[in-house]
Design an enzyme around this catalytic site. Sequence first.
Site: not given
Ligand SMILES: [Mg+2]
Length: 231
Positions: A38, A42
């Site tokens: 990824k 956040s």
């Molecule tokens: Mg996710």
Amino acid sequence: MSKGIFITATGTDVGKTYVTALIIKKLIECGVKAGYYKAALSGAEERDGVLVPGDAEYVKTVSGINQSLNKMVSYVYKNAVSPHLAANIEGNPVELEKIKDDYKSLQNEYDYITVEGSGGIVCPIRVDDKEQIMLEDIVKLLNLSVLIVADGGLGTINSVMQTCEYIKSKGIPIKGIILNNFDKTSIMHRDNKSMIKSLTGVSVIAEVEHGCKDINIDTDRLMSVYDEIEL
Ligand SMILES: [Mg+2]
Ligand SMILES: Nc1ncnc2c1ncn2[C@@H]1O[C@H](COP(=O)(O)OP(=O)(O)O)[C@@H](O)[C@H]1O
């Protein structure tokens, strides 16, 4: 040669991480060297002064993947807002070169890499006076096609159509749709599946029920959505 796929969704909290974890679990059970990536996360929880990437931790727990958390995510932000805003608050803006380098190093270790997006498909990753990076720039940088995770229920036809149109407008190939929280006893869910197929021309490759522990898809079919990537 390493292969990859990008998992996006019709929105945030639709089930990208949940579905990705089941996909990687299935690949690992079949003996595949599967990795997770990824670019920007956040809303990370701070534990003992360290930001923990929750999505990566969840995927690791469910799938049993043998990958260290810090190699699973390149940019981790504390604020639970879009990465561009989190970076404007916290600093550490996304650099595409780092994403490319991190992904390349995973390619040396894993044969099938499942890349989870941030939010839905329209997601600003970095917007400042130096650069504007949108999520699709990362998809293109890594030369990936996408799978779309969508909810099985009310409103999904609209959000799937809009997501598909946006992705197509960026020239990114769509390999399939996965319907999450799918209820096969519901006439609406079954109708959503057939309407989505006929309106988008994209196959629904799997349905994932609520609480499902294993994704019901043929392994060869699953592996066929991954593209061989040369960076
Ligand atoms: Mg996710
Ligand atoms: N099929 C499902 N069954 C049970 N819980 C689910 C399912 N799909 C998603 N969830 C839950 O919904 C929440 C949002 O899902 P998540 O995968 O984190 O979304 P995303 O990664 O798209 O933001 C999480 O708490 C997750 O565990």
